[in-house]
Design a protein around this motif. Sequence first.
Motif, mmCIF file in Angstrom:
data_model
loop_
_atom_site.group_PDB
_atom_site.id
_atom_site.type_symbol
_atom_site.label_atom_id
_atom_site.label_comp_id
_atom_site.label_asym_id
_atom_site.label_seq_id
_atom_site.Cartn_x
_atom_site.Cartn_y
_atom_site.Cartn_z
ATOM 1 N N GLY A 1 0.794 -1.217 0.000
ATOM 2 C CA GLY A 1 0.000 0.000 0.000
ATOM 3 C C GLY A 1 0.826 1.266 0.000
ATOM 4 N N GLY A 2 1.994 1.216 -0.641
ATOM 5 C CA GLY A 2 2.879 2.370 -0.692
ATOM 6 C C GLY A 2 3.774 2.528 0.517
ATOM 7 N N ASP A 3 3.661 1.650 1.509
ATOM 8 C CA ASP A 3 4.485 1.722 2.723
ATOM 9 C C ASP A 3 5.570 0.657 2.673
ATOM 10 O OD1 ASP A 3 5.216 2.842 5.133
ATOM 11 O OD2 ASP A 3 3.904 1.546 6.310
ATOM 12 N N ARG A 4 6.801 1.057 2.904
ATOM 13 C CA ARG A 4 7.941 0.155 2.836
ATOM 14 C C ARG A 4 8.286 -0.335 4.243
ATOM 15 N NH1 ARG A 4 13.831 1.098 1.678
ATOM 16 N NH2 ARG A 4 14.503 -0.554 0.233
ATOM 17 N N PHE A 5 8.577 -1.612 4.363
ATOM 18 C CA PHE A 5 8.902 -2.185 5.665
ATOM 19 C C PHE A 5 9.944 -3.283 5.494
ATOM 20 C CE2 PHE A 5 5.412 -4.597 3.908
ATOM 21 C CZ PHE A 5 5.771 -5.908 4.146
ATOM 22 N N VAL A 6 10.593 -3.632 6.593
ATOM 23 C CA VAL A 6 11.625 -4.671 6.570
ATOM 24 C C VAL A 6 10.951 -6.036 6.471
ATOM 25 C CG1 VAL A 6 13.550 -5.718 7.803
ATOM 26 C CG2 VAL A 6 13.208 -3.239 7.919
ATOM 27 N N ALA A 7 11.358 -6.810 5.463
ATOM 28 C CA ALA A 7 10.792 -8.139 5.248
ATOM 29 C C ALA A 7 11.663 -9.241 5.820
ATOM 30 C CB ALA A 7 10.580 -8.389 3.754
ATOM 31 N N ALA A 8 12.973 -8.998 5.926
ATOM 32 C CA ALA A 8 13.884 -10.018 6.464
ATOM 33 C C ALA A 8 15.217 -9.364 6.781
ATOM 34 C CB ALA A 8 14.079 -11.158 5.466
ATOM 35 N N VAL A 9 15.921 -9.972 7.740
ATOM 36 C CA VAL A 9 17.255 -9.504 8.108
ATOM 37 C C VAL A 9 18.169 -10.722 8.270
ATOM 38 C CG1 VAL A 9 18.668 -8.235 9.776
ATOM 39 C CG2 VAL A 9 16.309 -7.503 9.342
ATOM 40 N N GLU A 10 19.370 -10.614 7.722
ATOM 41 C CA GLU A 10 20.428 -11.608 7.936
ATOM 42 C C GLU A 10 21.567 -10.893 8.650
ATOM 43 O OE1 GLU A 10 21.138 -13.799 4.025
ATOM 44 O OE2 GLU A 10 19.553 -12.391 3.482
ATOM 45 N N ASN A 11 21.809 -11.262 9.893
ATOM 46 C CA ASN A 11 22.779 -10.558 10.730
ATOM 47 C C ASN A 11 23.599 -11.574 11.518
ATOM 48 O OD1 ASN A 11 22.499 -8.198 13.533
ATOM 49 N ND2 ASN A 11 24.217 -8.594 12.178
ATOM 50 N N GLY A 12 24.590 -12.165 10.861
ATOM 51 C CA GLY A 12 25.388 -13.191 11.511
ATOM 52 C C GLY A 12 24.519 -14.373 11.900
ATOM 53 N N PRO A 13 24.545 -14.778 13.180
ATOM 54 C CA PRO A 13 23.751 -15.939 13.593
ATOM 55 C C PRO A 13 22.250 -15.654 13.693
ATOM 56 C CG PRO A 13 24.855 -14.983 15.498
ATOM 57 C CD PRO A 13 25.389 -14.262 14.287
ATOM 58 N N LEU A 14 21.862 -14.378 13.663
ATOM 59 C CA LEU A 14 20.449 -14.022 13.798
ATOM 60 C C LEU A 14 19.852 -13.713 12.427
ATOM 61 C CD1 LEU A 14 17.926 -13.433 15.412
ATOM 62 C CD2 LEU A 14 18.824 -11.139 15.903
ATOM 63 N N VAL A 15 18.876 -14.536 12.043
ATOM 64 C CA VAL A 15 18.148 -14.365 10.787
ATOM 65 C C VAL A 15 16.669 -14.319 11.139
ATOM 66 C CG1 VAL A 15 17.576 -15.449 8.575
ATOM 67 C CG2 VAL A 15 19.922 -15.559 9.451
ATOM 68 N N ALA A 16 15.921 -13.443 10.488
ATOM 69 C CA ALA A 16 14.496 -13.360 10.803
ATOM 70 C C ALA A 16 13.726 -12.852 9.600
ATOM 71 C CB ALA A 16 14.271 -12.439 12.011
#
Length: 216
Positions: A175-190
Amino acid sequence: MSLSKPNVVVLDYGSGNLRSAVRAFERAGATVELTSDMDAAMAADGLVVPGVGAYEACMRGLRAIRGERIIGRRLSGGRPVLGICVGFQIMFETGVEHGVTTEGCGEWPGVVEKLHAPVVPHMGWNTVDVAEGSTLFAGVEDERFYFVHSYGVREWLLQTDGRTEAPKVTWAEHGGDRFVAAVENGPLVATQFHPEKSGDAGAHLLRTWVSSLKSA
């Protein structure tokens, strides 16, 4: 002689589609245990933190089993953790829902807030803008994933000093709003989306994560 499968614990703290998550990780090639036991969660090759519903309720359930300590101790030792949906959101500092501000696990700075979109929840299939150099999305960069959420992280706040590898941040838009869908940060992935509900693309992503566990 065949190599042993990675052992994955799906953390049981009263939130998430737990049985579907267990089945999805079994299909991805892991031996899976659903438990809230701290010793088992600490010993596993990989820890999965699912989550559905309200941020505050998820954090209350997580703290009841000392889940935030399990996550923090695993990450401080470089042990892999995968968060899904609200299990992604609670990795951030705070969540704001219905005027209530709740402290999260604080692994990343940032606020989980209501999406600024004409229609919420954001429910259904969506493409993602994959981070450059992503390992998690290798082979599924152009695929769609399944989202069900009204809240998200609309600004990435973590600053790096150049001495450590910057997290790989994947984005999506609704809907025109940008948001974080995933993060890869060393041992932490989400992931904000549900890989276990995302068909072949989600199954591929889970296999990628499970296959990385023995080398972690």
